[in-house]
Scaffold this active site. Structure first.
Site, PDB file in Angstrom:
ATOM      1  N   THR A   1      12.447  -6.236   3.196  1.00  0.00           N
ATOM      2  CA  THR A   1      11.549  -7.071   3.999  1.00  0.00           C
ATOM      3  C   THR A   1      12.027  -8.510   3.895  1.00  0.00           C
ATOM      4  O   THR A   1      12.566  -8.906   2.867  1.00  0.00           O
ATOM      5  CB  THR A   1      10.110  -6.949   3.430  1.00  0.00           C
ATOM      6  OG1 THR A   1       9.617  -5.652   3.729  1.00  0.00           O
ATOM      7  CG2 THR A   1       9.169  -7.988   4.012  1.00  0.00           C
TER       8      THR A   1
ATOM      9  N   ARG B   1       1.683   3.569  10.521  1.00  0.00           N
ATOM     10  CA  ARG B   1       1.418   2.909   9.240  1.00  0.00           C
ATOM     11  C   ARG B   1       1.596   1.390   9.401  1.00  0.00           C
ATOM     12  O   ARG B   1       2.530   0.925  10.026  1.00  0.00           O
ATOM     13  CB  ARG B   1       2.378   3.457   8.191  1.00  0.00           C
ATOM     14  CG  ARG B   1       2.209   2.860   6.798  1.00  0.00           C
ATOM     15  CD  ARG B   1       3.283   1.851   6.484  1.00  0.00           C
ATOM     16  NE  ARG B   1       3.266   1.424   5.093  1.00  0.00           N
ATOM     17  CZ  ARG B   1       4.003   0.419   4.632  1.00  0.00           C
ATOM     18  NH1 ARG B   1       4.805  -0.236   5.436  1.00  0.00           N
ATOM     19  NH2 ARG B   1       3.934   0.061   3.366  1.00  0.00           N
ATOM     20  N   VAL B   2       0.673   0.637   8.830  1.00  0.00           N
ATOM     21  CA  VAL B   2       0.736  -0.819   8.944  1.00  0.00           C
ATOM     22  C   VAL B   2       1.074  -1.399   7.572  1.00  0.00           C
ATOM     23  O   VAL B   2       0.504  -1.001   6.555  1.00  0.00           O
ATOM     24  CB  VAL B   2      -0.611  -1.385   9.460  1.00  0.00           C
ATOM     25  CG1 VAL B   2      -0.610  -2.910   9.418  1.00  0.00           C
ATOM     26  CG2 VAL B   2      -0.876  -0.896  10.877  1.00  0.00           C
TER      27      VAL B   2
ATOM     28  N   ASP C   1       1.788  -4.602   4.681  1.00  0.00           N
ATOM     29  CA  ASP C   1       1.150  -5.846   4.223  1.00  0.00           C
ATOM     30  C   ASP C   1       1.714  -7.056   4.959  1.00  0.00           C
ATOM     31  O   ASP C   1       1.032  -8.074   5.111  1.00  0.00           O
ATOM     32  CB  ASP C   1       1.431  -6.040   2.728  1.00  0.00           C
ATOM     33  CG  ASP C   1       2.943  -6.145   2.477  1.00  0.00           C
ATOM     34  OD1 ASP C   1       3.649  -5.152   2.707  1.00  0.00           O
ATOM     35  OD2 ASP C   1       3.410  -7.238   2.103  1.00  0.00           O
TER      36      ASP C   1
ATOM     37  N   THR D   1       6.698  -9.348  -0.571  1.00  0.00           N
ATOM     38  CA  THR D   1       7.545  -8.204  -0.236  1.00  0.00           C
ATOM     39  C   THR D   1       7.344  -7.121  -1.288  1.00  0.00           C
ATOM     40  O   THR D   1       6.979  -7.415  -2.413  1.00  0.00           O
ATOM     41  CB  THR D   1       9.039  -8.629  -0.175  1.00  0.00           C
ATOM     42  OG1 THR D   1       9.862  -7.469  -0.305  1.00  0.00           O
ATOM     43  CG2 THR D   1       9.406  -9.572  -1.296  1.00  0.00           C
ATOM     44  N   GLY D   2       7.576  -5.880  -0.901  1.00  0.00           N
ATOM     45  CA  GLY D   2       7.396  -4.788  -1.856  1.00  0.00           C
ATOM     46  C   GLY D   2       6.633  -3.645  -1.209  1.00  0.00           C
ATOM     47  O   GLY D   2       6.675  -3.463   0.018  1.00  0.00           O
TER      48      GLY D   2
ATOM     49  N   GLY E   1       3.875  -2.103   0.452  1.00  0.00           N
ATOM     50  CA  GLY E   1       2.765  -2.668   1.209  1.00  0.00           C
ATOM     51  C   GLY E   1       1.396  -2.220   0.729  1.00  0.00           C
ATOM     52  O   GLY E   1       0.458  -3.023   0.661  1.00  0.00           O
TER      53      GLY E   1
HETATM   54  N1  GLY Z   1       6.227  -4.868   2.293  1.00  0.00           N
HETATM   55  C1  GLY Z   1       6.699  -4.126   3.346  1.00  0.00           C
HETATM   56  C2  GLY Z   1       6.068  -2.824   3.532  1.00  0.00           C
HETATM   57  O1  GLY Z   1       5.492  -2.235   2.671  1.00  0.00           O
HETATM   58  O2  GLY Z   1       6.127  -2.324   4.589  1.00  0.00           O
END
Ligand code: GLY
Length: 310
Positions: free
Chosen positions: A181, A209-210, A212, A231-232, A234
């Site tokens: 990300t 899927r959405v 973060d 980042t990481g 979500g």
């Molecule tokens: N941080 C990006 C995701 O989980 O999609």
């Protein structure tokens, strides 16, 4: 005072990818730094560069969902709490630019799915194929591993073919898949602060899927004190409303940006996230509970790029 900080994802960077990631960050920093007349221009330029690179999990390099399609999310927020976001965008090269249009051309904060796609076309963003050969190859091999993985008993009657109990195990085995990300935070000479984030999400996610990244207060946040891009994983970031919680702690506990980020990360699952921050005083914050966070920064005080992969 001028400051710009960017990241290319938290997780585990494979040794052989470090030079490519470093190059991508360097180019993005350069692109953003050349647009520092306005913090929002700088953030959008830096993120657009990373969306173009194909190296990161954003724009052209986006990972693919369970159906083999790229669905991308992005958000932008300014210190005046103006915000624009898109979720589940398809066939667009620069989701961050569409998020900016949502912020500047509509009364809304977020558009998702079909509406986001229609809006992007109406704003003149051309339809482009987002499926790099590299991502397609990884998708096919992961999909096969999932099919071969022993299925743990599904919860309740959840025998849906779309819910793969093997996915968490697969991601644990390949932590590098979570990496990529992208985000940026800029503070310009006039004290304007903008944060932005863009992602293709996680490999083999369910359609719709959405992340973060596009959720204000979770992966992207800015207010009069600070701008943050996370980042990481979500789902962890959303459950902890990471960015907003860190921003609040900066003020309530008088914490420096890194300390505030770390205080939230300590409460989150290990190996789940990282973030960059920049406050109105020009202080950078970098923190992660993953092995790596790829980031880079530059300031008018030391106008040479600084890169960090650890
Ligand atoms: N941080 C990006 C995701 O989980 O999609």
């Amino acid at each position: 005072m001028e400051r710009l900080i960017i990241h290319g994802g938290a997780g585990r960077i494979r040794e052989e990818n470090i030079p490519r990631v470093g190059e991508g960050l360097r180019e993005a920093l350069e692109a953003g730094w050349s647009r520092m007349d306005h913090a929002t221009d700088a953030v959008v330029a830096a993120i657009s560069s990373m969306e173009d690179s194909g190296i990161f999990d954003a724009g052209k390099g986006s990972v693919l969902n369970l159906q083999g399609q790229a669905e991308m999310d992005a958000a932008l927020m300014t210190h005046e709490r103006r915000a624009g976001a898109v979720a589940n965008l398809r066939r667009v090269a620069h989701p961050i630019q569409v998020a900016r249009k949502v912020m500047e051309e509509t009364e809304h904060v977020m558009l998702a799915g079909r509406g986001a796609n229609l809006f992007a076309r109406a704003m003149g963003f051309p339809s482009v194929r987002i499926r790099s050969p590299e991502r397609w190859k990884t998708y096919q091999s992961l999909r096969q591993s999932l099919r071969d993985a022993p299925r743990s008993p599904a919860r309740g009657s959840g025998a849906s073919p779309l819910v793969y109990p093997g996915l968490p195990a697969l991601l644990r085995k390949h932590p590098e898949l979570l990496h990529g990300t992208v985000g940026a935070v800029a503070l310009d000479r006039r004290g304007r602060l903008t944060a932005g984030t863009s992602t293709g999400g996680i490999f083999l996610k369910l359609e719709g899927r959405v992340s973060d990244s596009c959720l204000v207060g979770c992966g992207t946040y800015a207010d009069e004190h600070v701008g943050i891009s996370a980042t990481g994983i979500g789902e962890s970031i959303i459950r902890h409303t990471f960015a907003r919680t860190a921003a609040e702690r900066m003020v309530a506990r008088r914490l420096a940006p890194s300390a505030a980020l770390l205080s939230v990360l300590r409460e989150m699952p290990r190996d789940s996230a990282g973030a960059i921050a920049l406050d109105r005083k020009g202080r950078f914050g970098i923190a992660h509970n993953t092995r790596n966070l790829a980031c880079a920064w530059i300031s008018d005080r030391q106008p040479a790029p600084h890169l960090r992969m650890s």
